[in-house]
Design a protein around this motif. Structure first.
Motif, PDB file in Angstrom:
ATOM      1  N   GLU A  64     -12.541  -4.828 -12.093  1.00 33.15           N
ATOM      2  CA  GLU A  64     -12.686  -3.079 -12.092  1.00 33.15           C
ATOM      3  C   GLU A  64     -11.692  -2.249 -10.669  1.00 33.15           C
ATOM      4  O   GLU A  64     -11.361  -1.689 -11.853  1.00 33.15           O
ATOM      5  CB  GLU A  64     -13.826  -2.318 -12.512  1.00 33.15           C
ATOM      6  CG  GLU A  64     -14.174  -3.092 -13.734  1.00 33.15           C
ATOM      7  CD  GLU A  64     -15.791  -2.587 -13.486  1.00 33.15           C
ATOM      8  OE1 GLU A  64     -15.997  -2.188 -14.862  1.00 33.15           O
ATOM      9  OE2 GLU A  64     -16.528  -2.463 -12.933  1.00 33.15           O
TER      10      GLU A  64
ATOM     11  N   GLY B  56      -7.632  -3.527 -11.431  1.00 33.77           N
ATOM     12  CA  GLY B  56      -7.325  -2.467 -12.254  1.00 33.77           C
ATOM     13  C   GLY B  56      -6.948  -2.876 -13.574  1.00 33.77           C
ATOM     14  O   GLY B  56      -6.571  -2.743 -14.259  1.00 33.77           O
TER      15      GLY B  56
ATOM     16  N   ASP C  38      -9.491  -4.509 -15.103  1.00 35.08           N
ATOM     17  CA  ASP C  38     -10.392  -3.856 -16.393  1.00 35.08           C
ATOM     18  C   ASP C  38     -10.724  -2.513 -16.180  1.00 35.08           C
ATOM     19  O   ASP C  38     -10.152  -1.853 -15.141  1.00 35.08           O
ATOM     20  CB  ASP C  38     -11.814  -4.529 -16.434  1.00 35.08           C
ATOM     21  CG  ASP C  38     -11.630  -6.020 -16.898  1.00 35.08           C
ATOM     22  OD1 ASP C  38     -11.200  -6.104 -17.236  1.00 35.08           O
ATOM     23  OD2 ASP C  38     -12.352  -6.686 -15.433  1.00 35.08           O
ATOM     24  N   PRO C  39     -10.905  -1.472 -17.230  1.00 33.20           N
ATOM     25  CA  PRO C  39     -11.203   0.150 -16.518  1.00 33.20           C
ATOM     26  C   PRO C  39     -12.370   0.376 -16.013  1.00 33.20           C
ATOM     27  O   PRO C  39     -13.661  -0.676 -16.371  1.00 33.20           O
ATOM     28  CB  PRO C  39     -11.028  -0.047 -18.696  1.00 33.20           C
ATOM     29  CG  PRO C  39     -12.067  -1.074 -19.529  1.00 33.20           C
ATOM     30  CD  PRO C  39     -11.425  -1.803 -18.102  1.00 33.20           C
TER      31      PRO C  39
END
Length: 309
Positions: free
Chosen positions: A27, A30, A32-33
């Motif tokens: 995350e 970036g 993973d959202p």
């Protein structure tokens, strides 16, 4: 310290360590959202354990690298997340830490949400022989464990330390470290020194690695300070447990612990004889005389407690 809990960070790293790191912090990088609403915890190796007891499906805290691992690109990404985060927990970090604009004041100036500060937990009462320090110009750590035994260090400097301390001396060192913690928490938002009023072996794995006995109640205080609902998350495993220092007989006596004394270290689940570490560190000190001289000067009060001033 650089020896952040490997059990907290361990993943299968496909292809390369760099890719593995990016996936571990998916995350953050970036891959993973980001959650619609989220918090972050900024600090040293203790930050990830704090995040683990705060993070829940309905109350997300995004994993970020510890500050001592950040490069310029990481620092820029951290600053982006700070501006988006709904709530931030931070240990005190000096301005331009490692020449990066990630100091607590610099982060607070960007923050969209509240910033709650908490001091790093260090407790000498369970490992009174131990120091975790760095010396300018010496970037590498000693072998096996990145901790220094003042008895071994004293010998390398041509001094002799007592082989053991009295229980009273152990308690005095523990109390002194709590006094330092009290002074530091006067400049932060969330106190934790009172959590050492009753000492168990779970309060510290090493001098600078607390256990669940600290992280769980501290997590509850952080949630309250942030105004967040719900309880802390028990990870169901020991936190910051990759390295566990010996538990000396005088320490067990000093705090009336139910535990049996333990002469060996536990490193990544493996028992390591203290004599092996002393031998490896003695050789390392011989190769780094500048470190020995600087460390002896900085650790003068601790050496004095061991009769090696």
């Amino acid at each position: 310290m650089r020896d952040a809990d490997r059990s907290d960070r361990a993943i299968a790293a496909p292809g390369s360590a760099v890719l593995g790191r990016r996936r571990h912090y998916g995350e953050f990088f970036g891959l993973d959202p980001l959650p619609e609403r989220f918090g972050i915890v900024i600090g040293n190796c203790q930050a990830e354990s704090m995040r683990l007891v705060l993070d829940a499906p309905e109350r997300r805290f995004v994993r970020v690298p510890p500050v001592h691992e950040l490069d310029a690109a990481d620092a820029a990404r951290l600053r982006e997340l700070v501006a988006l985060a709904d709530h931030i927990v931070s240990q005190p970090i000096r301005d331009d830490y490692r020449s990066l604009p990630v100091g607590t004041r610099q982060i607070t100036a960007l923050a969209a949400g509240p910033v709650v500060t908490v001091p790093p937990a260090r407790f000498a009462g369970l490992h009174p022989f131990q120091a975790a320090i760095r010396v300018a110009g010496v970037e590498e750590d000693p072998p096996i464990v990145a901790y220094h035994d003042v008895r071994t260090l004293a010998a390398a400097a041509g001094r002799e330390a007592a082989p053991a301390l009295s229980p009273d001396a152990v308690r005095a060192l523990g109390d002194a470290s709590v006094d330092v913690l009290r002074e530091r928490e006067e400049r932060t938002d969330v106190p934790l020194s009172d959590l050492y009023a009753t000492v168990t072996a779970d309060h510290a794995r090493t001098v600078n690695h607390p256990g669940n006995a600290i992280f769980l109640p501290l997590g509850a205080r952080l949630l309250a300070a942030l105004g967040l609902d719900g309880g802390v998350v028990d990870p169901g495993r020991p936190l910051l447990s990759a390295v566990r220092a010996p538990l000396l007989p005088e320490v067990v006596e000093a705090w009336s612990l139910p535990d049996e004394p333990r002469a060996h270290w536990i490193v990544d689940g493996r028992e390591v004889d203290d004599a092996e570490i002393r031998a490896a560190h003695t050789a390392w000190y011989a190769a780094h005389p500048g470190f020995v001289a600087a460390a002896v000067a900085r650790l003068a009060p601790l050496l004095s407690a061991w009769g090696a001033a």
